[in-house]
Design a protein around this motif. Structure first.
Motif, PDB file in Angstrom:
ATOM      1  N   ASP A 241      56.851  21.958  49.394  1.00  0.00           N
ATOM      2  CA  ASP A 241      56.396  21.129  48.284  1.00  0.00           C
ATOM      3  C   ASP A 241      55.143  21.713  47.646  1.00  0.00           C
ATOM      4  O   ASP A 241      54.328  22.362  48.312  1.00  0.00           O
ATOM      5  CB  ASP A 241      56.091  19.709  48.761  1.00  0.00           C
ATOM      6  N   ILE A 242      54.997  21.453  46.354  1.00  0.00           N
ATOM      7  CA  ILE A 242      53.781  21.841  45.645  1.00  0.00           C
ATOM      8  C   ILE A 242      52.791  20.688  45.745  1.00  0.00           C
ATOM      9  O   ILE A 242      53.144  19.529  45.545  1.00  0.00           O
ATOM     10  CB  ILE A 242      54.095  22.174  44.176  1.00  0.00           C
ATOM     11  N   LYS A 243      51.545  21.012  46.067  1.00  0.00           N
ATOM     12  CA  LYS A 243      50.539  19.958  46.246  1.00  0.00           C
ATOM     13  C   LYS A 243      49.238  20.345  45.555  1.00  0.00           C
ATOM     14  O   LYS A 243      49.013  21.494  45.164  1.00  0.00           O
ATOM     15  CB  LYS A 243      50.288  19.708  47.725  1.00  0.00           C
ATOM     16  N   LEU A 244      48.364  19.344  45.417  1.00  0.00           N
ATOM     17  CA  LEU A 244      47.033  19.567  44.883  1.00  0.00           C
ATOM     18  C   LEU A 244      46.211  20.323  45.915  1.00  0.00           C
ATOM     19  O   LEU A 244      46.100  19.897  47.069  1.00  0.00           O
ATOM     20  CB  LEU A 244      46.366  18.231  44.555  1.00  0.00           C
ATOM     21  N   ILE A 245      45.637  21.448  45.523  1.00  0.00           N
ATOM     22  CA  ILE A 245      44.844  22.273  46.429  1.00  0.00           C
ATOM     23  C   ILE A 245      43.379  21.839  46.355  1.00  0.00           C
ATOM     24  O   ILE A 245      42.825  21.639  45.274  1.00  0.00           O
ATOM     25  CB  ILE A 245      44.967  23.766  46.062  1.00  0.00           C
ATOM     26  N   THR A 246      42.751  21.714  47.516  1.00  0.00           N
ATOM     27  CA  THR A 246      41.361  21.274  47.556  1.00  0.00           C
ATOM     28  C   THR A 246      40.470  22.342  48.179  1.00  0.00           C
ATOM     29  O   THR A 246      40.875  23.088  49.061  1.00  0.00           O
ATOM     30  CB  THR A 246      41.211  19.975  48.375  1.00  0.00           C
ATOM     31  N   GLY A 247      39.239  22.391  47.698  1.00  0.00           N
ATOM     32  CA  GLY A 247      38.257  23.291  48.276  1.00  0.00           C
ATOM     33  C   GLY A 247      37.771  22.772  49.619  1.00  0.00           C
ATOM     34  O   GLY A 247      38.045  21.631  50.004  1.00  0.00           O
ATOM     35  N   SER A 248      37.028  23.600  50.336  1.00  0.00           N
ATOM     36  CA  SER A 248      36.573  23.248  51.685  1.00  0.00           C
ATOM     37  C   SER A 248      35.063  23.069  51.738  1.00  0.00           C
ATOM     38  O   SER A 248      34.428  23.347  52.765  1.00  0.00           O
ATOM     39  CB  SER A 248      37.015  24.319  52.679  1.00  0.00           C
ATOM     40  N   TYR A 249      34.494  22.618  50.659  1.00  0.00           N
ATOM     41  CA  TYR A 249      33.062  22.330  50.636  1.00  0.00           C
ATOM     42  C   TYR A 249      32.835  20.832  50.709  1.00  0.00           C
ATOM     43  O   TYR A 249      33.570  20.046  50.108  1.00  0.00           O
ATOM     44  CB  TYR A 249      32.415  22.892  49.371  1.00  0.00           C
ATOM     45  N   GLN A 250      31.807  20.449  51.460  1.00  0.00           N
ATOM     46  CA  GLN A 250      31.436  19.050  51.624  1.00  0.00           C
ATOM     47  C   GLN A 250      29.945  18.888  51.340  1.00  0.00           C
ATOM     48  O   GLN A 250      29.169  19.839  51.461  1.00  0.00           O
ATOM     49  CB  GLN A 250      31.746  18.580  53.049  1.00  0.00           C
ATOM     50  N   LEU A 251      29.562  17.676  50.968  1.00  0.00           N
ATOM     51  CA  LEU A 251      28.141  17.397  50.781  1.00  0.00           C
ATOM     52  C   LEU A 251      27.414  17.531  52.122  1.00  0.00           C
ATOM     53  O   LEU A 251      27.939  17.139  53.161  1.00  0.00           O
ATOM     54  CB  LEU A 251      27.948  15.992  50.220  1.00  0.00           C
ATOM     55  N   VAL A 252      26.221  18.085  52.077  1.00  0.00           N
ATOM     56  CA  VAL A 252      25.465  18.288  53.305  1.00  0.00           C
ATOM     57  C   VAL A 252      25.122  16.937  53.942  1.00  0.00           C
ATOM     58  O   VAL A 252      24.869  15.941  53.249  1.00  0.00           O
ATOM     59  CB  VAL A 252      24.165  19.073  53.038  1.00  0.00           C
ATOM     60  N   SER A 253      25.134  16.897  55.254  1.00  0.00           N
ATOM     61  CA  SER A 253      24.758  15.677  55.970  1.00  0.00           C
ATOM     62  C   SER A 253      23.288  15.691  56.364  1.00  0.00           C
ATOM     63  O   SER A 253      22.664  14.645  56.548  1.00  0.00           O
ATOM     64  CB  SER A 253      25.633  15.503  57.219  1.00  0.00           C
ATOM     65  N   VAL A 277      32.742  23.868  54.936  1.00  0.00           N
ATOM     66  CA  VAL A 277      33.189  23.332  56.217  1.00  0.00           C
ATOM     67  C   VAL A 277      34.618  23.807  56.440  1.00  0.00           C
ATOM     68  O   VAL A 277      35.566  23.279  55.835  1.00  0.00           O
ATOM     69  CB  VAL A 277      33.125  21.792  56.253  1.00  0.00           C
ATOM     70  N   GLU A 278      34.773  24.811  57.241  1.00  0.00           N
ATOM     71  CA  GLU A 278      36.089  25.418  57.469  1.00  0.00           C
ATOM     72  C   GLU A 278      37.102  24.361  57.911  1.00  0.00           C
ATOM     73  O   GLU A 278      36.827  23.555  58.805  1.00  0.00           O
ATOM     74  CB  GLU A 278      35.985  26.512  58.522  1.00  0.00           C
ATOM     75  N   GLY A 279      38.250  24.373  57.261  1.00  0.00           N
ATOM     76  CA  GLY A 279      39.321  23.466  57.628  1.00  0.00           C
ATOM     77  C   GLY A 279      39.259  22.107  56.967  1.00  0.00           C
ATOM     78  O   GLY A 279      40.185  21.303  57.123  1.00  0.00           O
ATOM     79  N   SER A 280      38.189  21.822  56.234  1.00  0.00           N
ATOM     80  CA  SER A 280      38.087  20.518  55.585  1.00  0.00           C
ATOM     81  C   SER A 280      38.910  20.436  54.308  1.00  0.00           C
ATOM     82  O   SER A 280      39.130  19.359  53.766  1.00  0.00           O
ATOM     83  CB  SER A 280      36.621  20.196  55.275  1.00  0.00           C
ATOM     84  N   GLY A 281      39.353  21.575  53.829  1.00  0.00           N
ATOM     85  CA  GLY A 281      40.222  21.648  52.660  1.00  0.00           C
ATOM     86  C   GLY A 281      41.251  22.744  52.880  1.00  0.00           C
ATOM     87  O   GLY A 281      41.496  23.162  54.015  1.00  0.00           O
ATOM     88  N   ASP A 282      41.814  23.240  51.800  1.00  0.00           N
ATOM     89  CA  ASP A 282      42.873  24.245  51.893  1.00  0.00           C
ATOM     90  C   ASP A 282      42.362  25.682  51.796  1.00  0.00           C
ATOM     91  O   ASP A 282      43.113  26.613  52.085  1.00  0.00           O
ATOM     92  CB  ASP A 282      43.887  24.019  50.767  1.00  0.00           C
ATOM     93  N   LEU A 283      41.112  25.860  51.384  1.00  0.00           N
ATOM     94  CA  LEU A 283      40.657  27.178  50.970  1.00  0.00           C
ATOM     95  C   LEU A 283      39.467  27.673  51.790  1.00  0.00           C
ATOM     96  O   LEU A 283      38.815  26.897  52.503  1.00  0.00           O
ATOM     97  CB  LEU A 283      40.282  27.140  49.484  1.00  0.00           C
ATOM     98  N   ASP A 284      39.180  28.964  51.647  1.00  0.00           N
ATOM     99  CA  ASP A 284      38.054  29.557  52.358  1.00  0.00           C
ATOM    100  C   ASP A 284      36.768  29.389  51.542  1.00  0.00           C
ATOM    101  O   ASP A 284      36.731  28.680  50.538  1.00  0.00           O
ATOM    102  CB  ASP A 284      38.344  31.019  52.694  1.00  0.00           C
ATOM    103  N   GLU A 285      35.710  30.072  51.967  1.00  0.00           N
ATOM    104  CA  GLU A 285      34.415  29.894  51.315  1.00  0.00           C
ATOM    105  C   GLU A 285      34.383  30.419  49.886  1.00  0.00           C
ATOM    106  O   GLU A 285      33.479  30.083  49.110  1.00  0.00           O
ATOM    107  CB  GLU A 285      33.303  30.563  52.137  1.00  0.00           C
ATOM    108  N   CYS A 286      35.355  31.252  49.522  1.00  0.00           N
ATOM    109  CA  CYS A 286      35.433  31.763  48.152  1.00  0.00           C
ATOM    110  C   CYS A 286      36.524  31.060  47.335  1.00  0.00           C
ATOM    111  O   CYS A 286      36.953  31.572  46.297  1.00  0.00           O
ATOM    112  CB  CYS A 286      35.669  33.266  48.156  1.00  0.00           C
ATOM    113  N   ASN A 287      36.957  29.892  47.819  1.00  0.00           N
ATOM    114  CA  ASN A 287      37.998  29.124  47.135  1.00  0.00           C
ATOM    115  C   ASN A 287      39.314  29.888  47.041  1.00  0.00           C
ATOM    116  O   ASN A 287      40.052  29.791  46.048  1.00  0.00           O
ATOM    117  CB  ASN A 287      37.559  28.693  45.729  1.00  0.00           C
TER     118      ASN A 287
END
Length: 320
Positions: A241-253, A277-287
């Motif tokens: 399936d085709i899905k919405l791709i998300t980045g793996s960056y999160q707001l700092v805690s 945050v590795e694994g929090s989205g679909d992509l690496d640090e360079c999107n």
């Protein structure tokens, strides 16, 4: 008029190894645990020769803020992908100048050259602004996700055009600072250069990009392709399936004590408010990620424009 010189399966010099994705589920004593083994494609070197090598466009843009012909011509030599364009967008744009952006769109002399054989590395190189061009959309409009704006630690001194402060202002995802971006997440530099900070909505619409398509929209500085918003749910399976791709960056805690007050500048206002945050989205640090695409069915490293931060890649993983 647009021309597309690509067919699915065209020109791939390196075969990639693919591991089948599956899940192991263990049930017992009312407890269920799941271990996922995700699809992995070993991408080291790929040729992009033959993919959109003859993309060309030349049409008059009658948007009130443009009133000029947009031209973009791509060609491929023996080892490079070359662009000659005039920097005029090929889609409707917002009103420029405007309250947040006092600049007028002018023609530019755009000339870029990217390798046809990008090589993925284990390190990343940050680009953007004075550090170099991140990439270019097929219509010849440059990508520049960051801004020149910043604030000092107190937050009392902020400028949209001075990057000397410790806190780099984001153009998107915040409502404190207004950069005059239009519905294409773009605005105009003082020299008249129209450029994208985020999803190039007008261009994507012209390409027919939607939730049913994986749409190639440009090329990064390292020669790898850039796609918009949607990708395969299983990176290694073009039938998934085709899905919405998300980045793996999160707001700092852990908010720095030296940061300007969050009561005035909400988290997300500054580049430093985000962390990978590795694994929090679909992509690496360079999107980006390694996976199959319609143009590269054997798999290739590629980037995404995303609705979530960082919107466009802020770094590249390929050799420069």
């Amino acid at each position: 008029m647009q021309h597309y010189g690509v067919k699915a399966g065209d020109v791939l010099k390196k075969s990639s190894g693919i591991l089948i994705a599956f899940s192991l589920v263990a049930c017992g004593s009312g407890v269920e645990t799941t271990t996922e083994i995700t699809t992995t494609i070993d991408s080291v070197t790929e040729s992009t020769e033959g993919v959109l090598c003859d993309y060309s466009y030349s049409e008059y843009n009658d948007s009130e803020s443009v009133q000029a012909t947009s031209t973009s011509n791509w060609s491929c030599s023996s080892n490079t992908r070359d662009l000659v364009a005039n920097g005029i967008p090929d889609h409707d744009v917002g009103e420029f100048p405007n309250e947040g952006n006092p600049n007028t769109i002018y023609e530019q002399s755009v000339s870029e050259s990217f390798t046809l054989e990008p090589v993925e590395t284990t390190s990343s190189t940050t680009l953007g602004g004075p550090r170099g061009n991140i990439g270019v959309v097929l219509n010849g409009i440059k990508i520049d996700a960051g801004t020149a704006g910043s604030c000092d630690d107190s937050g009392d001194s902020c400028s949209l055009v001075d990057n000397s402060g410790n806190w780099s202002i984001e153009a998107l995802g915040q409502d404190v600072f207004y950069f005059g971006t239009d519905s294409n997440n773009a605005h105009v530099q003082p020299d008249g250069t129209y450029h994208y900070h985020g999803m190039p909505e007008g261009f994507i619409a012209l390409q027919g990009g939607d939730s049913s398509n994986v749409t190639l929209i440009g090329w990064a500085a390292d020669g790898f392709p850039i796609y918009a918003r949607y990708g395969y749910s299983d990176a290694g399976d073009e039938t998934s399936d085709i899905k919405l791709i998300t980045g793996s960056y999160q707001l700092v805690s852990d908010i720095s004590d030296s940061r300007p007050s969050t009561d005035i500048y909400a988290l997300g206002s500054f580049l430093q408010d985000w962390e990978y945050v590795e694994g929090s989205g679909d992509l690496d640090e360079c999107n980006g990620r390694v996976g199959v695409t319609p143009e590269f069915p054997a798999g290739i490293y590629h980037y995404y424009a995303t609705d979530s931060y960082p919107y466009f890649q802020r770094c590249v993983k390929g050799q420069l």
